[in-house]
Design an enzyme around this catalytic site. Sequence first.
Site, mmCIF file in Angstrom:
data_model
loop_
_atom_site.group_PDB
_atom_site.id
_atom_site.type_symbol
_atom_site.label_atom_id
_atom_site.label_comp_id
_atom_site.label_asym_id
_atom_site.label_seq_id
_atom_site.Cartn_x
_atom_site.Cartn_y
_atom_site.Cartn_z
ATOM 1 N N HIS A 47 17.350 12.613 -2.322
ATOM 2 C CA HIS A 47 17.068 12.818 -0.891
ATOM 3 C C HIS A 47 17.535 11.600 -0.088
ATOM 4 C CE1 HIS A 47 14.545 11.682 2.523
ATOM 5 N NE2 HIS A 47 14.459 12.961 2.828
ATOM 6 N N ASN A 48 17.175 10.416 -0.555
ATOM 7 C CA ASN A 48 17.580 9.206 0.163
ATOM 8 C C ASN A 48 19.093 9.029 0.140
ATOM 9 O OD1 ASN A 48 14.820 8.865 0.289
ATOM 10 N ND2 ASN A 48 14.905 6.675 -0.047
ATOM 11 N N LYS B 171 17.854 -0.609 1.079
ATOM 12 C CA LYS B 171 16.777 -1.045 0.190
ATOM 13 C C LYS B 171 17.055 -0.669 -1.265
ATOM 14 C CE LYS B 171 12.931 0.210 2.471
ATOM 15 N NZ LYS B 171 11.518 0.245 2.850
ATOM 16 N N SER C 236 8.390 11.094 1.743
ATOM 17 C CA SER C 236 9.378 10.749 2.761
ATOM 18 C C SER C 236 8.808 10.981 4.150
ATOM 19 C CB SER C 236 10.645 11.589 2.592
ATOM 20 O OG SER C 236 11.546 11.275 3.645
ATOM 21 N N GLU D 21 20.492 11.173 2.653
ATOM 22 C CA GLU D 21 20.207 10.542 3.954
ATOM 23 C C GLU D 21 21.293 9.491 4.275
ATOM 24 O OE1 GLU D 21 16.056 9.135 4.283
ATOM 25 O OE2 GLU D 21 16.874 7.279 5.091
ATOM 26 N N LYS E 60 13.370 12.497 -4.824
ATOM 27 C CA LYS E 60 13.242 11.610 -3.661
ATOM 28 C C LYS E 60 14.446 10.663 -3.587
ATOM 29 C CE LYS E 60 11.596 9.228 -0.168
ATOM 30 N NZ LYS E 60 11.383 7.856 -0.323
ATOM 31 N N LYS F 243 3.566 -2.032 -3.250
ATOM 32 C CA LYS F 243 4.974 -2.424 -3.327
ATOM 33 C C LYS F 243 5.542 -1.954 -4.665
ATOM 34 C CE LYS F 243 6.197 -6.437 -1.143
ATOM 35 N NZ LYS F 243 6.998 -5.814 -0.112
HETATM 36 P P1 NDP Z 1 4.560 -2.606 0.959
HETATM 37 O O1 NDP Z 1 5.674 -2.090 0.160
HETATM 38 O O2 NDP Z 1 4.824 -3.669 1.954
HETATM 39 O O3 NDP Z 1 3.411 -3.139 -0.059
HETATM 40 C C1 NDP Z 1 2.268 -3.784 0.396
HETATM 41 C C2 NDP Z 1 1.047 -3.318 -0.373
HETATM 42 O O4 NDP Z 1 1.210 -3.573 -1.777
HETATM 43 C C3 NDP Z 1 -0.199 -4.047 0.068
HETATM 44 O O5 NDP Z 1 -1.282 -3.147 0.032
HETATM 45 C C4 NDP Z 1 -0.331 -5.116 -0.999
HETATM 46 O O6 NDP Z 1 -1.631 -5.601 -1.160
HETATM 47 C C5 NDP Z 1 0.076 -4.331 -2.223
HETATM 48 N N1 NDP Z 1 0.446 -5.177 -3.346
HETATM 49 C C6 NDP Z 1 1.572 -5.910 -3.504
HETATM 50 N N2 NDP Z 1 1.563 -6.540 -4.677
HETATM 51 C C7 NDP Z 1 0.412 -6.199 -5.302
HETATM 52 C C8 NDP Z 1 -0.168 -6.528 -6.558
HETATM 53 N N3 NDP Z 1 0.469 -7.317 -7.428
HETATM 54 N N4 NDP Z 1 -1.366 -5.988 -6.852
HETATM 55 C C9 NDP Z 1 -2.006 -5.188 -5.992
HETATM 56 N N5 NDP Z 1 -1.499 -4.830 -4.806
HETATM 57 C C10 NDP Z 1 -0.312 -5.331 -4.462
HETATM 58 O O7 NDP Z 1 3.765 -1.409 1.687
HETATM 59 P P2 NDP Z 1 4.282 -0.081 2.376
HETATM 60 O O8 NDP Z 1 3.040 0.568 2.868
HETATM 61 O O9 NDP Z 1 5.405 -0.320 3.305
HETATM 62 O O10 NDP Z 1 4.877 0.771 1.172
HETATM 63 C C11 NDP Z 1 4.102 1.154 0.059
HETATM 64 C C12 NDP Z 1 4.978 1.893 -0.913
HETATM 65 O O11 NDP Z 1 5.496 3.049 -0.279
HETATM 66 C C13 NDP Z 1 6.203 1.110 -1.379
HETATM 67 O O12 NDP Z 1 6.450 1.412 -2.729
HETATM 68 C C14 NDP Z 1 7.310 1.639 -0.510
HETATM 69 O O13 NDP Z 1 8.577 1.528 -1.134
HETATM 70 C C15 NDP Z 1 6.886 3.092 -0.378
HETATM 71 N N6 NDP Z 1 7.411 3.798 0.787
HETATM 72 C C16 NDP Z 1 7.473 3.174 1.990
HETATM 73 C C17 NDP Z 1 7.958 3.837 3.104
HETATM 74 C C18 NDP Z 1 7.993 3.150 4.406
HETATM 75 O O14 NDP Z 1 8.513 3.745 5.372
HETATM 76 N N7 NDP Z 1 7.465 1.946 4.529
HETATM 77 C C19 NDP Z 1 8.394 5.255 3.024
HETATM 78 C C20 NDP Z 1 8.187 5.842 1.749
HETATM 79 C C21 NDP Z 1 7.735 5.132 0.675
HETATM 80 P P3 NDP Z 1 -2.112 -6.903 -0.305
HETATM 81 O O15 NDP Z 1 -2.521 -6.364 1.040
HETATM 82 O O16 NDP Z 1 -3.261 -7.427 -1.074
HETATM 83 O O17 NDP Z 1 -0.963 -7.846 -0.227
#
Ligand code: NDP
Length: 476
Positions: free
Chosen positions: A185-186, A260, A128, A189, A182, A75
Site C-alpha cells: 500500500h505504501n 521513511k 493507514s 502511495e 500495508k 516506535k
Molecule cells: P512513535 O513512532 O514516535 O513512537 C513513540 C512511542 O513509542 C511512545 O509511546 C514511546 O514511549 C514508545 N516507545 C519508544 N521506545 C519504547 C520502548 N523501548 N519501550 C516502550 N515504549 C517505547 O509514535 P507514533 O504514534 O508516531 O507511531 C507509532 C507507530 O505507528 C510506529 O510504529 C509508526 O511507524 C506507526 N505508524 C505511524 C503513523 C503516523 O502517521 N505517525 C501512521 C501509521 C503507522 P515514550 O512516550 O515513553 O517515549
Amino acid sequence: ATAQVGVTGLAVMGRNLARNLARNGFTVAVHNRSPERTRRLIAEHGGEGTFVPSESLGDFVDSLERPRAIIVMVKAGAPTDAVVNELVPLLEPGDIVVDCGNAHFAATRRREETLRGHGLHFVGTGVSGGEEGALHGPSIMPGGSAESYARLGPMFEKIAAQVDGTPCCRHIGPDGAGHFVKMVHNGIEYADMQLIAEAYDLLRAGMSASPAEIAEIFREWNSGELESFLIEITADVLAHTDAATGRPFVDVVLDQAEQKGTGRWTVQNALDLGIPITGIAEATFARSLSGHADQRAAARRAFAAASEKWQVEERGTFVEDVRRALLASKIVAYAQGFDHIRAGSREYDWNIDLGGTATIWRGGCIIRARFLDRIREAYDAEPELPTLLVAPWFAETVNAGVPGWRKVVAYAARAGVPTPAFSSSLAYFDALRAERLPAALIQALRDDFGAHTYRRVDRAGSFHTLWAGDRSEVEA
Ligand code: NDP
C-alpha cells in the site's frame, strides 16, 4: 478486569486509536512507558469514553478481560521487541498481542512464530491514515490467525473508516500478511505521488501555468475517474500561498523528498520475488535522486543547455493528454502492486483476497480513491486475472489513453522534463504487449558467454550452441 481492549504506546497514533475505540463504546485500558502521556490522555480526553489507565505494564495487563487483546503502538523496530518481550511473561495462552506499528512483515513473521510458541496470538496489523485516520477511522489490515480475528474483527471493523456501509478492515491472512499488504500500500502511495508530481511538472513546463492554475486543473480532475484523496490535496497544496513571501507555497519548499523506508522495503521484496514493480521502484529512486543535491548541482552546471524550450500549442488537448497519461500510468502502478501482493501471498502461503484488499483501501488511507472499486470489481469477476491491465474497464481506459500517453512521454523527452514514472510505465505496458521481446537476444548472449542454454520457439527442450567450436547446436 474490566477493559475490553488495551493500548500501550500513547504517542499520536496510539492515543488516537485508543480515543477512537473509546468513542465507539469500548472500555479501553491505556498504558505508556512514560506515564505522563497516559495522564495527559485521561486529562484531555478522559470524558470521550471509558478508559482504564495504568502506570505499570502489570496493572495494565491485569485490567484486561481474557483472552486479552493488547494493541502495541510504539516506535517500530527494537522498541516493539522490547515491549513484546516485556508483555509475554505477563500473558496467558490465548491472549492476543496486536502490533499496529509500521513493522517489516519479516519481523512480524518472526514475532508471530515466537509468540505462537508461547500459546499467544501475534497479529501484525497495518494501519493507514495517519493520526487523523487513527482517530476518525483508519484503513486496518490485520494479519495473524483467523481465531484472533474472530475476537478483534468486530472491534476493528467498528473503528475503521466506512465506505458505502462497508468497513475498511478485513482479515488479510496469517502471520505477516497484514504488514505485507500495508507495505505494498505504501509503495503504491509512492508511485501515486510521483505520478501526480510528474503531471504537475509537465503542466507547468508545457504551458507555463502557475501553481494556482494547475490547482484548478487538479480540482477538475478530482470530479472524474482520478477522484482521490491525493488528487484533492494536490489541488489544495498547489493553491496555497506562502504567507512569508507571497510566493506559491510549492516554490518555497526545498525540492528534496524524504522517505521513511516502506517504499524501499516494497522494492527490495519485489526484487526477491521477481515482480517488476517499476512504477514503485521509479518513485522510490526519484525521491533518492532528489536528495543528491551535490550531484544535481554539478549536473545542472554541466548540462544547462541540453534540452529544447517547448511550449504546447493547444492547452486543452495537452491537459487531457496529461490526464490520460496519469490515469494509464496509475493503472500500471496498481496492476504491478497487486501482482506483488499476489506473489507475496503465494510465496508465504497467505491466500490473500485481492479484490477484498482493494475494498479496504477505499476509505481511511492515503491512496483512498474511487478507482479502487474498479479493482475490486475486476478481481471479483476474475480472481485469476493475469494482470489488472487486461480487465475490461482497465483495458478500455488504457487503450483510450495510449495516444495521449505517448505524446506526453515524447514531449517530456524533447523538453527535458524528467518523467521516470510516466516513461517507465509506458515502457512496461509496451513490453507486456510486445509480440517479441529482445529477451531472445539476451538469452542468446548468455548462451554465448556462459553456456547458459536457451529454449527454441519451434521445439521443446534446452539447447546450447558451440560458439567457440563449429557452432553446431547440442541438446543441453
Ligand atoms: P512513535 O513512532 O514516535 O513512537 C513513540 C512511542 O513509542 C511512545 O509511546 C514511546 O514511549 C514508545 N516507545 C519508544 N521506545 C519504547 C520502548 N523501548 N519501550 C516502550 N515504549 C517505547 O509514535 P507514533 O504514534 O508516531 O507511531 C507509532 C507507530 O505507528 C510506529 O510504529 C509508526 O511507524 C506507526 N505508524 C505511524 C503513523 C503516523 O502517521 N505517525 C501512521 C501509521 C503507522 P515514550 O512516550 O515513553 O517515549
